[in-house]
Design a protein around this motif. Sequence first.
Motif, PDB file in Angstrom:
ATOM      1  N   TYR A   1       0.830  -1.213   0.000  1.00  0.00           N
ATOM      2  CA  TYR A   1       0.000   0.000   0.000  1.00  0.00           C
ATOM      3  C   TYR A   1       0.860   1.258   0.000  1.00  0.00           C
ATOM      4  O   TYR A   1       0.455   2.305   0.496  1.00  0.00           O
ATOM      5  CB  TYR A   1      -0.949  -0.032   1.201  1.00  0.00           C
ATOM      6  CG  TYR A   1      -1.950  -1.165   1.093  1.00  0.00           C
ATOM      7  CD1 TYR A   1      -2.951  -1.150   0.124  1.00  0.00           C
ATOM      8  CD2 TYR A   1      -1.854  -2.269   1.929  1.00  0.00           C
ATOM      9  CE1 TYR A   1      -3.845  -2.200   0.003  1.00  0.00           C
ATOM     10  CE2 TYR A   1      -2.749  -3.329   1.812  1.00  0.00           C
ATOM     11  CZ  TYR A   1      -3.733  -3.288   0.847  1.00  0.00           C
ATOM     12  OH  TYR A   1      -4.618  -4.335   0.713  1.00  0.00           O
TER      13      TYR A   1
ATOM     14  N   MET B   1      -0.721   4.422  -1.585  1.00  0.00           N
ATOM     15  CA  MET B   1      -1.748   4.957  -0.693  1.00  0.00           C
ATOM     16  C   MET B   1      -1.102   5.674   0.497  1.00  0.00           C
ATOM     17  O   MET B   1      -1.462   6.805   0.847  1.00  0.00           O
ATOM     18  CB  MET B   1      -2.630   3.814  -0.200  1.00  0.00           C
ATOM     19  CG  MET B   1      -3.681   4.220   0.826  1.00  0.00           C
ATOM     20  SD  MET B   1      -5.090   5.052   0.092  1.00  0.00           S
ATOM     21  CE  MET B   1      -5.886   3.672  -0.729  1.00  0.00           C
ATOM     22  N   LEU B   2      -0.122   5.040   1.107  1.00  0.00           N
ATOM     23  CA  LEU B   2       0.514   5.600   2.304  1.00  0.00           C
ATOM     24  C   LEU B   2       1.317   6.861   1.986  1.00  0.00           C
ATOM     25  O   LEU B   2       1.357   7.795   2.800  1.00  0.00           O
ATOM     26  CB  LEU B   2       1.419   4.549   2.957  1.00  0.00           C
ATOM     27  CG  LEU B   2       0.694   3.319   3.527  1.00  0.00           C
ATOM     28  CD1 LEU B   2       1.694   2.247   3.933  1.00  0.00           C
ATOM     29  CD2 LEU B   2      -0.175   3.716   4.726  1.00  0.00           C
TER      30      LEU B   2
ATOM     31  N   ILE C   1      -0.770   9.973   2.265  1.00  0.00           N
ATOM     32  CA  ILE C   1      -1.343  10.356   3.563  1.00  0.00           C
ATOM     33  C   ILE C   1      -0.270  11.061   4.373  1.00  0.00           C
ATOM     34  O   ILE C   1       0.806  10.494   4.634  1.00  0.00           O
ATOM     35  CB  ILE C   1      -1.857   9.105   4.328  1.00  0.00           C
ATOM     36  CG1 ILE C   1      -2.857   8.316   3.483  1.00  0.00           C
ATOM     37  CG2 ILE C   1      -2.501   9.525   5.652  1.00  0.00           C
ATOM     38  CD1 ILE C   1      -3.304   7.004   4.117  1.00  0.00           C
TER      39      ILE C   1
ATOM     40  N   GLY D   1      -4.042   9.311  10.033  1.00  0.00           N
ATOM     41  CA  GLY D   1      -4.597   8.762   8.793  1.00  0.00           C
ATOM     42  C   GLY D   1      -3.897   7.472   8.395  1.00  0.00           C
ATOM     43  O   GLY D   1      -4.536   6.509   7.934  1.00  0.00           O
ATOM     44  N   VAL D   2      -2.575   7.449   8.570  1.00  0.00           N
ATOM     45  CA  VAL D   2      -1.794   6.247   8.274  1.00  0.00           C
ATOM     46  C   VAL D   2      -2.239   5.102   9.186  1.00  0.00           C
ATOM     47  O   VAL D   2      -2.490   3.976   8.732  1.00  0.00           O
ATOM     48  CB  VAL D   2      -0.284   6.521   8.457  1.00  0.00           C
ATOM     49  CG1 VAL D   2       0.518   5.224   8.380  1.00  0.00           C
ATOM     50  CG2 VAL D   2       0.204   7.512   7.405  1.00  0.00           C
TER      51      VAL D   2
ATOM     52  N   ARG E   1      -5.043   4.767  10.846  1.00  0.00           N
ATOM     53  CA  ARG E   1      -6.432   4.366  10.569  1.00  0.00           C
ATOM     54  C   ARG E   1      -6.485   3.417   9.378  1.00  0.00           C
ATOM     55  O   ARG E   1      -7.182   2.403   9.407  1.00  0.00           O
ATOM     56  CB  ARG E   1      -7.291   5.610  10.304  1.00  0.00           C
ATOM     57  CG  ARG E   1      -8.797   5.334  10.301  1.00  0.00           C
ATOM     58  CD  ARG E   1      -9.599   6.597  10.030  1.00  0.00           C
ATOM     59  NE  ARG E   1      -9.233   7.693  10.894  1.00  0.00           N
ATOM     60  CZ  ARG E   1      -8.666   8.824  10.489  1.00  0.00           C
ATOM     61  NH1 ARG E   1      -8.397   9.029   9.202  1.00  0.00           N
ATOM     62  NH2 ARG E   1      -8.355   9.763  11.364  1.00  0.00           N
ATOM     63  N   PHE E   2      -5.721   3.737   8.339  1.00  0.00           N
ATOM     64  CA  PHE E   2      -5.716   2.876   7.165  1.00  0.00           C
ATOM     65  C   PHE E   2      -5.110   1.509   7.481  1.00  0.00           C
ATOM     66  O   PHE E   2      -5.656   0.464   7.112  1.00  0.00           O
ATOM     67  CB  PHE E   2      -4.934   3.522   6.021  1.00  0.00           C
ATOM     68  CG  PHE E   2      -4.795   2.630   4.816  1.00  0.00           C
ATOM     69  CD1 PHE E   2      -5.852   2.477   3.931  1.00  0.00           C
ATOM     70  CD2 PHE E   2      -3.627   1.908   4.596  1.00  0.00           C
ATOM     71  CE1 PHE E   2      -5.739   1.628   2.833  1.00  0.00           C
ATOM     72  CE2 PHE E   2      -3.510   1.062   3.508  1.00  0.00           C
ATOM     73  CZ  PHE E   2      -4.572   0.924   2.623  1.00  0.00           C
TER      74      PHE E   2
ATOM     75  N   ASN F   1      -7.203  -1.007   9.252  1.00  0.00           N
ATOM     76  CA  ASN F   1      -8.383  -1.481   8.514  1.00  0.00           C
ATOM     77  C   ASN F   1      -8.028  -1.730   7.054  1.00  0.00           C
ATOM     78  O   ASN F   1      -8.689  -1.229   6.146  1.00  0.00           O
ATOM     79  CB  ASN F   1      -9.511  -0.447   8.612  1.00  0.00           C
ATOM     80  CG  ASN F   1      -9.958  -0.201  10.032  1.00  0.00           C
ATOM     81  OD1 ASN F   1     -10.732  -0.959  10.588  1.00  0.00           O
ATOM     82  ND2 ASN F   1      -9.465   0.887  10.631  1.00  0.00           N
ATOM     83  N   ILE F   2      -6.990  -2.532   6.838  1.00  0.00           N
ATOM     84  CA  ILE F   2      -6.550  -2.755   5.463  1.00  0.00           C
ATOM     85  C   ILE F   2      -7.598  -3.565   4.695  1.00  0.00           C
ATOM     86  O   ILE F   2      -8.336  -4.355   5.295  1.00  0.00           O
ATOM     87  CB  ILE F   2      -5.178  -3.464   5.398  1.00  0.00           C
ATOM     88  CG1 ILE F   2      -5.253  -4.862   6.029  1.00  0.00           C
ATOM     89  CG2 ILE F   2      -4.093  -2.628   6.026  1.00  0.00           C
ATOM     90  CD1 ILE F   2      -4.027  -5.710   5.757  1.00  0.00           C
TER      91      ILE F   2
END
Length: 294
Positions: A247, A250-251, A254, A259-260, A262-263, A266-267
């Motif tokens: 990811y 995506m990371l 952020i 935010g990192v 939280r993601f 909940n991958i």
Amino acid sequence: MADDPQRNFRSAYYEKVGFRGVEEKKSLEILLKDNPLDLEKLSTFSQRFPLPSMYRIHVWKVLLGILPPHSDSHALVGGYRKEQYQDILEALEVMRYINSSTPSTHVYLRMFQLESQTLPRCSETSLPDEENEDFLSISRAMEEIVDDPVDCYWLVKCFVNQYHTKFGDSVPHLPKSLEHYLSQEEPRLLNHLKNSGALHQLPYNLWFRHCFAGCLPESSLQRVWDKVISGSCKILVFVALEILLSYKIMLMGINRPEGVVRFLCNIPQENTDAIVTKAIDLWHKYSGTLIHAI
């Protein structure tokens, strides 16, 4: 054991045509016919290959010491384990620590506390706190893997005990180990995590204390636990590493640490089998584990 070119060729052929694991399953069946069982060979097999689902729980029980190496004692010892489970359960009911509405994972926790002599006074009992969340997370995941409550309790208890006894001193160093391997694989992502303040807030408890229980679905998680139960906590570092690598885009987008986190807590669940496969490959790459057929 010396390599067998013919066997290695057959394994490569089976894998190519979609029958990966045919030879490995046969190898495990041979190991399981030994009496007594050779724990070192079973551990080595579990380190090198995924355990076939039909044998997984049995191998876990042997490696965790729930069943003895002598196969002819398995039925007898299994009966003792069931009796002990019932005795502890009844004792907790008599002492009013549990009742018919107590969630099963909380029942396992109280049983574990009674056996380890850490049961709180009845007047002080309330819902289990954060201190017990490691045990409860592993229990919830194990319940999804194992149907029988007796087996579930013994597997959770022995998994937790083994993990703390064998790896307790290593666990605090796993975040630093993750940082090292991330610097080797993707230094730009590491710098981003450092600069955004996220590196020290990554969900290390979820990864290294819960052993990915509550993060990975059970179909993926049990392949990771094969490696942990057979003697490696380092696999957890490489699963975390592969999650970060998978990811990365995506990371990198952020910028706030929350935010990192939280993601990562909940991958997406649909890609986890591939993540675990790549993580095991990375683990073999860095640990030098041979993956030829036994």
